[in-house]
Design a protein around this motif. Structure first.
Motif, PDB file in Angstrom:
ATOM      1  N   ASN A 162     -75.931  -1.553  51.652  1.00  0.00           N
ATOM      2  CA  ASN A 162     -76.671  -1.396  52.912  1.00  0.00           C
ATOM      3  C   ASN A 162     -78.178  -1.469  52.671  1.00  0.00           C
ATOM      4  OD1 ASN A 162     -74.357  -1.157  54.423  1.00  0.00           O
ATOM      5  ND2 ASN A 162     -74.339   1.086  54.377  1.00  0.00           N
ATOM      6  N   ASP A 163     -78.650  -0.825  51.594  1.00  0.00           N
ATOM      7  CA  ASP A 163     -80.085  -0.878  51.255  1.00  0.00           C
ATOM      8  C   ASP A 163     -80.516  -2.311  50.964  1.00  0.00           C
ATOM      9  OD1 ASP A 163     -80.251   1.853  51.560  1.00  0.00           O
ATOM     10  OD2 ASP A 163     -80.231   2.303  49.395  1.00  0.00           O
ATOM     11  N   LEU A 164     -79.710  -3.043  50.222  1.00  0.00           N
ATOM     12  CA  LEU A 164     -80.043  -4.444  49.917  1.00  0.00           C
ATOM     13  C   LEU A 164     -80.066  -5.294  51.174  1.00  0.00           C
ATOM     14  CD1 LEU A 164     -78.010  -5.051  46.625  1.00  0.00           C
ATOM     15  CD2 LEU A 164     -80.503  -4.857  46.869  1.00  0.00           C
ATOM     16  N   GLN A 167     -83.269  -4.502  53.010  1.00  0.00           N
ATOM     17  CA  GLN A 167     -84.410  -5.111  52.315  1.00  0.00           C
ATOM     18  C   GLN A 167     -84.458  -6.601  52.604  1.00  0.00           C
ATOM     19  OE1 GLN A 167     -84.065  -4.292  48.154  1.00  0.00           O
ATOM     20  NE2 GLN A 167     -85.138  -2.307  48.293  1.00  0.00           N
ATOM     21  N   LYS A 168     -83.304  -7.246  52.568  1.00  0.00           N
ATOM     22  CA  LYS A 168     -83.236  -8.678  52.814  1.00  0.00           C
ATOM     23  C   LYS A 168     -83.654  -8.991  54.245  1.00  0.00           C
ATOM     24  CE  LYS A 168     -80.140 -12.563  52.229  1.00  0.00           C
ATOM     25  NZ  LYS A 168     -78.790 -13.012  51.943  1.00  0.00           N
ATOM     26  N   ASP A 169     -83.167  -8.164  55.204  1.00  0.00           N
ATOM     27  CA  ASP A 169     -83.554  -8.356  56.619  1.00  0.00           C
ATOM     28  C   ASP A 169     -85.047  -8.118  56.789  1.00  0.00           C
ATOM     29  OD1 ASP A 169     -80.973  -8.957  57.320  1.00  0.00           O
ATOM     30  OD2 ASP A 169     -80.491  -6.950  58.093  1.00  0.00           O
ATOM     31  N   GLY A 170     -85.626  -7.172  56.089  1.00  0.00           N
ATOM     32  CA  GLY A 170     -87.071  -6.865  56.167  1.00  0.00           C
ATOM     33  C   GLY A 170     -87.888  -8.006  55.595  1.00  0.00           C
ATOM     34  N   GLU A 171     -87.434  -8.660  54.543  1.00  0.00           N
ATOM     35  CA  GLU A 171     -88.168  -9.768  53.942  1.00  0.00           C
ATOM     36  C   GLU A 171     -88.102 -11.009  54.808  1.00  0.00           C
ATOM     37  OE1 GLU A 171     -86.549 -10.341  50.067  1.00  0.00           O
ATOM     38  OE2 GLU A 171     -87.287  -8.438  49.329  1.00  0.00           O
ATOM     39  N   GLU A 172     -87.009 -11.204  55.531  1.00  0.00           N
ATOM     40  CA  GLU A 172     -86.873 -12.386  56.381  1.00  0.00           C
ATOM     41  C   GLU A 172     -87.756 -12.307  57.608  1.00  0.00           C
ATOM     42  OE1 GLU A 172     -82.752 -12.909  57.305  1.00  0.00           O
ATOM     43  OE2 GLU A 172     -82.231 -13.449  55.271  1.00  0.00           O
TER      44      GLU A 172
END
Length: 173
Positions: A162-164, A167-172
């Protein structure tokens, strides 16, 4: 566990009665009075009375009955009282030791000795059952602990995933 042992004892007693009813009656063996076997082991009636008294007694009463049996040096009574299914493993082991001190004949001519032999065999069976139940309980606890560990690992992996994803959604964005 004691309820299970009591249930097993009841089944054994009931089964034993049914088996005995199915056995053909054996002809009486005429014995020469000079070679007749004398039964000096004890009185079944007394044993059953003491056993019932023991079962109905509290902890203090049971300890007193055992103390009296030891003081009177009545190995048979001590063995019978210690062979109760609700007793501890140590008591059952001591009961077996006492039965073995009696050096019971494997094919007794005396009803009292036959009773003691059956009680000895019964106590060995109860002890075996207790060991099996204890082993099964330990195995169940071990498997439960293993399941809990695996569940914690799965929860940890889910949190990491879930954390990953976050993080991935935040970077996109």
């Amino acid at each position: 566990m004691s309820k299970t042992l009591l249930a097993v004892f009841t089944v054994i007693v009931i089964s034993g009665c049914q088996v005995q009813q199915l056995l053909p009656a054996l002809p009486a063996i005429d014995k020469d009075p000079d070679t007749a076997y004398s039964c000096s082991v004890g009185s079944i009636e007394e044993w059953l009375m003491l056993e019932q008294q023991y079962q109905q007694s509290g902890t203090k009463g049971k300890a007193e009955l055992l103390k009296q049996a030891k003081e009177n040096n009545t190995t048979a009574i001590g063995a019978i009282l210690l062979s109760q299914p609700e007793n501890t493993t140590a008591q059952l082991k001591r009961s077996i030791e006492l039965f073995e001190q009696l050096e019971l004949d494997k094919t007794p001519d005396c009803d009292a000795e036959h009773y003691l032999l059956v009680r000895h065999q019964y106590t060995q069976a109860v002890l075996t059952l207790q060991r099996a139940l204890n082993t099964a309980d330990l195995e169940r606890k071990k498997l439960s602990a293993e399941r809990d560990t695996l569940k914690q690992q799965i929860d940890a992996l889910t949190r990491i995933e879930n954390d990953l994803s976050r993080q991935k959604d935040g970077e996109e964005k």
